[in-house]
Design an enzyme around this catalytic site. Structure first.
Site, short mmCIF file in Angstrom:
data_model
loop_
_atom_site.label_atom_id
_atom_site.label_comp_id
_atom_site.label_asym_id
_atom_site.label_seq_id
_atom_site.Cartn_x
_atom_site.Cartn_y
_atom_site.Cartn_z
N ASP A 133 3.36 -0.29 11.62
CA ASP A 133 3.47 -1.55 12.35
C ASP A 133 4.63 -2.44 11.87
OD1 ASP A 133 2.30 -2.06 9.90
OD2 ASP A 133 0.68 -3.31 10.68
N ASP A 154 0.33 2.48 8.74
CA ASP A 154 -0.06 1.75 9.96
C ASP A 154 1.05 1.77 11.02
OD1 ASP A 154 -2.33 1.21 8.55
OD2 ASP A 154 -1.96 -0.93 8.32
N THR A 208 4.73 2.52 5.94
CA THR A 208 3.34 2.13 6.06
C THR A 208 2.64 3.13 6.97
OG1 THR A 208 1.76 0.61 7.14
CG2 THR A 208 4.03 0.39 7.81
N GLY A 241 0.83 -1.21 0.00
CA GLY A 241 0.00 0.00 0.00
C GLY A 241 0.86 1.25 0.00
N ARG A 280 -5.19 -2.12 9.88
CA ARG A 280 -5.73 -3.47 9.72
C ARG A 280 -5.41 -4.34 10.92
NH1 ARG A 280 -4.12 -5.34 4.08
NH2 ARG A 280 -2.14 -4.63 4.97
N ASP A 332 5.89 -4.58 6.38
CA ASP A 332 6.46 -5.84 6.90
C ASP A 332 6.33 -6.99 5.89
OD1 ASP A 332 3.56 -5.66 7.78
OD2 ASP A 332 4.02 -7.74 8.29
N ARG A 382 0.55 -5.24 -4.73
CA ARG A 382 0.73 -6.37 -3.80
C ARG A 382 0.77 -7.59 -4.71
NH1 ARG A 382 -3.01 -3.30 -0.37
NH2 ARG A 382 -1.85 -2.64 1.46
O1 F6P Z 1 -1.17 0.20 4.11
C1 F6P Z 1 -1.86 -0.51 5.10
C2 F6P Z 1 -3.30 -0.21 5.00
O2 F6P Z 1 -3.41 1.16 5.10
C3 F6P Z 1 -4.21 -0.88 6.01
O3 F6P Z 1 -4.43 -0.17 7.18
C4 F6P Z 1 -5.47 -1.10 5.22
O4 F6P Z 1 -6.22 -2.15 5.70
C5 F6P Z 1 -4.92 -1.40 3.88
O5 F6P Z 1 -3.76 -0.60 3.74
C6 F6P Z 1 -5.87 -1.19 2.73
O6 F6P Z 1 -5.15 -1.27 1.56
P1 F6P Z 1 -5.70 -1.62 0.10
O7 F6P Z 1 -7.00 -0.94 -0.03
O8 F6P Z 1 -4.66 -1.10 -0.80
O9 F6P Z 1 -5.81 -3.10 0.07
#
Ligand code: F6P
Length: 325
Positions: A132, A130, A128, A12, A174, A104, A73
């Site tokens: 994390d 997040d 990220t 992301g 997430r 990660d 991804r």
């Molecule tokens: O980058 C992590 C994150 O922001 C999470 O908190 C969220 O669940 C996810 O990306 C959503 O990403 P996408 O819509 O690209 O799958």
């Protein structure tokens, strides 16, 4: 002989990626290293979607959100066949050093590739929203996301206040509550629900009653999308049951948190980590992640980079309790 280096962004996106790409290109060019860009992360590595980068490519991008290298991804990269194709593409282009800017999951993937193909050197940089990733206090993008969400919640507070409403605001995260926790603290939220703690609705009710007792007219609850009690929909239903006489609304901030121009903190972090990654390469470092710990550059072997979750201690919980009274 000077090696050829490639850089890529994976997973992301997060504000500050372009500032990091700029720093990587400029530092590598300074040392006379040839730089290629891999588009669309590991997907592009597998399909050979490589471009040439030079100092010009780094011009006027430090302030831009998103990533000029695109991201993805990749499911294919999770297979050994996919990684083999990626390795062969790198070899064909004469690349033996790869800088992976990722979360990660991407850094774990990079670590597996470096273990399977010992002639590759990989340096990771954590990004990220997040926040994390282990081995760093801050990941690129987190600070901007907190600020973006804070501005949005401040606006929600205005309308909530005008209509005496309760708002449940869902933010990203997430698996971790770093974003929700900091946004909640920055906005003076009356409740924060994160995956690391079990949602305590009696605590929420106490907080509400205390607020109403002292004539508060708006209440805001921040919930991380990964909270075990569910997202904003489920939480607002529970809250409606707690206070049926109140007008309860919800708002899901979503991907707005991933975009926008990076804050000064994110630009500086991205710049420092990009520079440190190239310095690491110059010193012969490999299969390591560069992060920031106590404001200093820190190095973590890629094999030990993991997802981290918030360590909520009693002091932090007490702080929140004090702030809502
Ligand atoms: O980058 C992590 C994150 O922001 C999470 O908190 C969220 O669940 C996810 O990306 C959503 O990403 P996408 O819509 O690209 O799958």
């Amino acid at each position: 002989m000077m090696k050829k280096l490639a850089i890529m962004t994976s997973g992301g996106d997060a504000p500050g990626l372009n500032a990091c790409i700029r720093s990587l290109i400029r530092t590598a060019t300074w040392y006379g290293i040839e730089v290629a860009g891999i588009r669309y992360g590991f997907e592009g590595m597998i399909s050979g979607d490589f471009i040439e980068l030079n100092s010009e490519s780094a011009g006027n991008i430090i302030q831009k959100g998103g990533t000029i290298l695109k991201s993805s991804r990749s499911k294919r990269f999770r297979t050994s066949q996919g990684r083999k194709s990626a390795y062969l593409q790198l070899k064909e282009k004469g690349i033996d050093i790869v800088i992976v800017i990722g979360g990660d999951g991407s850094l774990r993937g990079a670590s597996i590739l470096s273990e399977e193909y010992a002639d590759l050197s990989i340096v990771g940089i954590p990004k990220t929203i997040d926040n994390d990733v282990t081995g760093t206090d801050y990941s690129i993008g987190f600070d901007t996301a907190v600020n973006t969400a804070m501005e949005a919640v401040d606006k929600i507070r205005d309308t909530a206040e005008s209509h005496d409403r309760v708002f449940v605001v869902e933010v990203m995260g997430r698996d971790a509550g770093y974003l929700a926790f900091d946004i909640g603290m920055a906005c003076g939220a009356e409740g924060i629900l994160i995956p690391e703690t079990t949602a305590d609705f009696s605590y929420l009710e106490r907080s509400f009653v205390r607020g109403w007792d002292r004539k508060k007219t708006s209440l805001i609850v921040i919930v991380a999308e990964g909270d075990e009690s569910g997202g904003a929909f489920q939480i607002s239903e529970r809250i409606k049951k707690l206070c049926p006489e109140k007008d309860v609304r919800l708002s899901i901030l979503g991907h707005i948190q991933r975009g926008g121009s990076p804050t000064a903190s994110d630009r500086i972090l991205a710049t420092r980590l990009g520079h440190a990654a190239i310095e690491t390469v110059m010193e012969g470092g490999r299969n390591t992640m560069v992060g920031i710990v106590n404001k200093k550059i820190a190095y973590t072997p890629l094999t030990s980079v993991e997802k981290r979750s918030m360590d909520i201690d009693s002091k932090s919980l007490q702080l929140l309790e004090i702030l809502i009274t």
